[in-house]
Design an enzyme around this catalytic site. Structure first.
Site, PDB file in Angstrom:
ATOM      1  N   ASN A  88       0.798  -1.223   0.000  1.00  0.00           N
ATOM      2  CA  ASN A  88       0.000   0.000   0.000  1.00  0.00           C
ATOM      3  C   ASN A  88       0.835   1.279   0.000  1.00  0.00           C
ATOM      4  OD1 ASN A  88      -2.516   1.709   0.732  1.00  0.00           O
ATOM      5  ND2 ASN A  88      -1.125   2.073   2.455  1.00  0.00           N
ATOM      6  N   SER A 138      -3.054  -0.065  -6.438  1.00  0.00           N
ATOM      7  CA  SER A 138      -2.747   0.774  -7.595  1.00  0.00           C
ATOM      8  C   SER A 138      -3.560   2.054  -7.485  1.00  0.00           C
ATOM      9  CB  SER A 138      -3.036   0.012  -8.888  1.00  0.00           C
ATOM     10  OG  SER A 138      -2.765   0.790 -10.029  1.00  0.00           O
ATOM     11  N   TYR A 152       3.379   9.974 -11.203  1.00  0.00           N
ATOM     12  CA  TYR A 152       2.612   9.053 -10.349  1.00  0.00           C
ATOM     13  C   TYR A 152       1.961   7.958 -11.183  1.00  0.00           C
ATOM     14  CZ  TYR A 152      -0.939   7.533  -6.953  1.00  0.00           C
ATOM     15  OH  TYR A 152      -1.748   6.795  -6.112  1.00  0.00           O
ATOM     16  N   VAL A 185     -10.473   8.884  -2.436  1.00  0.00           N
ATOM     17  CA  VAL A 185     -10.649   8.372  -1.075  1.00  0.00           C
ATOM     18  C   VAL A 185     -10.170   9.463  -0.129  1.00  0.00           C
ATOM     19  CG1 VAL A 185      -9.989   6.608   0.602  1.00  0.00           C
ATOM     20  CG2 VAL A 185     -10.319   5.984  -1.811  1.00  0.00           C
ATOM     21  N   THR A 187      -8.249  10.728   2.401  1.00  0.00           N
ATOM     22  CA  THR A 187      -7.071  10.424   3.219  1.00  0.00           C
ATOM     23  C   THR A 187      -6.157  11.647   3.249  1.00  0.00           C
ATOM     24  OG1 THR A 187      -5.616   9.641   1.426  1.00  0.00           O
ATOM     25  CG2 THR A 187      -7.171   8.039   2.353  1.00  0.00           C
TER      26      THR A 187
END
Length: 308
Positions: A88, A138, A152, A185, A187
């Protein structure tokens, strides 16, 4: 003799200090795994430590750290098998190809690709013995490389390729290989990515700033906007846990509504996808910028081309 309520297997999660990694470690612990949660600092270790979660200091680009982890697995006091490796850990910066220094490219590949390969190589013997599973995190960026996502996305495209090859190599040996492709997401990773981009942009030449300044602003604004409405890290972690525990997992799982768009990518001509991505970015340019005016004029008839 152990009972069914006792923890039977190990799971390893890298990049478990915050976000999806931390949420995944806790979710797997709730599902009765003993999780070795890779973190880089003692303060992060103290934050993640809990029932079923054992923090380990782990920089996946550090060979000594990887060897220590392998020794921890091999010398597990209860002789527990390794069920899953969740790769991760990642770093991100949305920066134009021209501006991203080559040493920064190398660092990003070291973390986002080579570190995962090193972890996988080190733990495959244990995973083969246990017929365990490799879960590679991924991204939507592993399928679509938007403007400023080149570095990235390059690492994630590469991780997708490695995952496909590894899956085919491991199938006869009983080891599953699964790719997780998150969209937006909620985060801390986005905040770090924007801060990194801002730092790199501040070092651009005036000519580069004229070329890319409004674009970087627009990309960061779009990313922040989509993340606010994205899934929680806990929701994403449940998808990862499903990939770990399903008896017949898919080869890929997508997370979030943006991720679902990637199913359409292969069906579109490149120029059509270019126009869709440009139209979606248009509202995020600074008002009055030349780029905003060009984007608006160039896409007035294409408002129906929106990825959401």
């Amino acid at each position: 003799m152990t009972t069914s309520s006792e923890i039977q297997e190990l799971a390893i999660v890298t990049g478990a200090s915050t976000g999806m990694g931390a949420a995944t470690a806790r979710e797997l612990a709730r599902r009765k795994f003993h999780v070795l949660a890779g973190v880089r600092r003692d303060q992060d270790a103290n934050a993640i430590r809990g029932p079923g979660v054992e923090p380990v200091i782990l920089d996946i680009t550090n060979a000594d750290h990887i060897r220590s982890l392998v020794h921890r697995v091999q010398s597990d006091p209860q002789g527990r098998a390794v069920r899953a490796l969740v790769n991760n850990a990642a770093v991100q910066a949305n920066v134009p190809v021209e501006v991203f220094a080559i040493n920064e490219w190398r660092r990003m590949f070291e973390v986002n690709l080579f570190g995962h390969v090193a972890m996988t190589q080190a733990l495959l013997p244990a995973l083969i013995r246990s017929r365990g599973r490799v879960i590679n995190i991924s991204s939507v960026g592993g399928k679509v490389a938007m403007a400023t996502y080149g570095p990235y996305a390059a690492t994630k495209f590469a991780l997708e390729a490695v995952s496909d090859s590894l899956r085919r190599e491991m199938a006869p040996l009983g080891v599953g290989v699964v790719v997780i492709e998150p969209g937006a997401v909620r985060t801390e990773m986005l905040d770090r990515a924007i801060a990194t981009a801002d730092k790199l942009v501040s070092a651009m030449t005036p000519e580069q700033n004229q070329r890319y300044g409004p674009l970087v602003h627009a990309v960061n604004s779009q990313a922040a906007s989509s993340t606010k409405s994205g899934l929680s890290a806990d929701a994403a972690a449940r998808v990862v846990a499903k990939a770990v525990t399903a008896s017949k997992p898919r080869t890929r799982y997508t997370i979030g509504r943006e991720a679902a768009v990637i199913r359409l990518v292969g069906l579109m001509p490149d120029r059509t996808l270019d126009r869709i991505l440009s139209a979606a970015l248009r509202p995020h340019y600074p008002k009055g910028s030349k780029d905003h005016s060009i984007a608006t004029a160039g896409h007035q008839v294409r408002d129906h081309h929106h990825p959401e």
